[in-house]
Scaffold this motif. Structure first.
Motif, short mmCIF file in Angstrom:
data_model
loop_
_atom_site.label_atom_id
_atom_site.label_comp_id
_atom_site.label_asym_id
_atom_site.label_seq_id
_atom_site.Cartn_x
_atom_site.Cartn_y
_atom_site.Cartn_z
N VAL A 92 3.68 -6.32 -10.54
CA VAL A 92 3.27 -7.64 -10.76
C VAL A 92 2.40 -8.00 -11.99
N GLN A 95 2.82 -6.97 -15.31
CA GLN A 95 3.96 -8.02 -15.88
C GLN A 95 3.14 -9.24 -16.50
N TYR A 96 2.37 -9.70 -15.79
CA TYR A 96 1.35 -10.97 -16.23
C TYR A 96 0.08 -10.64 -16.91
N GLU A 309 1.76 -18.08 -10.02
CA GLU A 309 3.22 -17.54 -10.52
C GLU A 309 2.96 -16.14 -10.07
N MET A 310 2.05 -15.40 -10.20
CA MET A 310 1.97 -14.05 -9.89
C MET A 310 2.10 -13.97 -8.31
N GLN A 312 4.25 -15.85 -6.63
CA GLN A 312 5.58 -16.18 -6.40
C GLN A 312 6.44 -14.90 -6.79
N THR A 313 6.00 -14.23 -7.94
CA THR A 313 6.93 -13.12 -8.59
C THR A 313 6.72 -11.77 -7.48
N ALA A 316 9.14 -12.74 -4.63
CA ALA A 316 10.34 -12.43 -4.94
C ALA A 316 10.78 -10.98 -4.87
N ILE A 317 9.91 -10.17 -5.63
CA ILE A 317 10.06 -8.71 -5.64
C ILE A 317 10.11 -8.18 -4.26
#
Length: 391
Positions: A92, A95-96, A309-310, A312-313, A316-317
């Protein structure tokens, strides 16, 4: 003639048995010119009947899952779980903000990882407790069993065939005895009449009557009953209750209610969204609690909106990756669930009619087809006898 009649009795039974299970897929030209085994052809109906018996009378998902100790299960998967937590965190962050993770001091990196990892087992245990209180919110056991039996028709065949092998042998061998007895009558009628109609008619009678009688004798009478004051008889299937229970429990525990199947049902079944919601909520809560040390720094670097958003990601992962770690506790879960012994115990308490329902549906709706085939084969063999005797 009696020996040929015995052969007719045996062959028609063997053919009927094989036609129940084979071929697994339709062979021929649809819709009418061809054949598919009775069980595979009615896979969904048979699967639902088997599942109804299983879920209503034998296995209670709440009871089974209540046997899991959430703390012990979390301990069993601790090592792979910590690796997943670290992988999710790094994935994460990279990614961000690809450079952010590298720019964080090593101490801050380790602190964040340690704090999130430290809370991971407790979080998993909490999730497991919540689920176990109402396991039906994330697992549709009936859907799981039906899906697996319909998808794998050979498994449905094994489920019925493995628990009914002695009954199948009885059907075949009874054909020899019944056929021989009727053959003696046939011989007497033929000797008196010499009519060419006698042999085909007796062939039909032998094929039809012996199939019908053998199927009835498997299940009836449900309780021991004395006939003619000479011998006592009980349906073969009813008489083998204990062995049937052990065989049935073994197949269910080994091939149907397994950890891989349960995981697939939880992760991809019709109620999987609920599980992901629970995991995502707990992951977000854990991040808020444990990332407090570096949260201001991260939020400043990527922005408060980006930080949300991080989260939430990450949630989800984690929802996808975390449940897979349960596979590492498969041995513990199998022993805790104890599905086989549960089924054996419950089956021993079933009434005769409920017990009959385990196997009888495999025969009932389409047994007329099997009996009809026996009659046709018997008639053809009888006609062949006429040709050999008279021509």
């Amino acid at each position: 003639m009696p020996f040929i009649a015995a052969l007719i009795g045996y062959v028609t039974k063997r053919v009927a048995i094989e036609m129940m299970f084979k071929p697994v897929e339709f062979v021929g030209i649809r819709p009418f010119l061809g054949w598919q085994g009775v069980l595979p052809a009615n896979a969904e109906r048979m699967a639902r009947i088997a599942t109804t018996t299983l879920t209503r009378n034998l296995v209670d998902p709440k009871e089974i899952f209540a046997r899991l100790d959430p703390d012990q299960l979390a301990k069993e998967i601790e090592e792979p779980l910590l690796r997943v937590v670290e992988d999710v965190t790094r994935e994460v962050m990279e990614q961000y903000q690809p450079r952010l993770w590298e720019t964080l001091p090593n101490g801050a990196q380790r602190m964040l990882l340690r704090r999130v990892q430290a809370d991971a087992p407790r979080t998993i245990a909490k999730i497991l407790r919540e689920i176990s209180h109402d396991v039906e919110q994330v697992l549709d056991l009936e859907h799981m069993v039906v899906t697996n039996l319909v998808r794998d028709k050979a498994l449905l065949n094994r489920l019925i065939r493995d628990i009914s092998r002695p009954e199948m042998r009885f059907i075949a061998r009874s054909g020899i005895v019944f056929g021989f007895i009727l053959g003696c009558v046939q011989l007497l009628v033929w000797a008196l009449t010499k009519s060419p109609v006698v042999l085909p008619l007796f062939g039909i009678l032998i094929g039809w009557f012996t199939d019908w009688l053998a199927l009835k004798m498997i299940f009836l009478p449900r309780l021991p009953r004395r006939f003619f004051g000479v011998f006592t008889w009980q349906g073969v299937f009813q008489k083998r209750r204990q062995q049937v229970a052990e065989d049935y429990g073994e197949v269910i525990a080994r091939e149907i209610i397994t950890i891989p199947n349960l995981l697939e049902a939880v992760l991809r079944g019709p109620k999987s969204d609920r599980l992901f919601e629970v995991i995502a909520r707990e992951v977000r809560r854990t991040i808020d609690q444990q990332a407090s040390v570096v949260k201001p720094f991260v939020a400043m670097a990527v922005g408060s909106r980006k930080f949300q958003e991080m989260k939430q990601t990450a949630a989800a992962i984690a929802s996808v990756r975390v449940p897979e770690t349960i596979r590492h506790a498969e041995n513990y879960a199998i022993n805790a669930f104890d599905v086989r012994n549960t089924i054996v115990d419950r089956m021993s308490r079933l009434g005769p009619l409920e017990f009959e329902g385990l196997l009888r549906p495999a025969f009932r709706q389409d047994e007329w087809k099997l009996i009809a085939v026996g009659a046709v084969i018997g008639g053809l063999v009888g006609e062949l006898q006429v040709l050999l005797l008279l021509h």
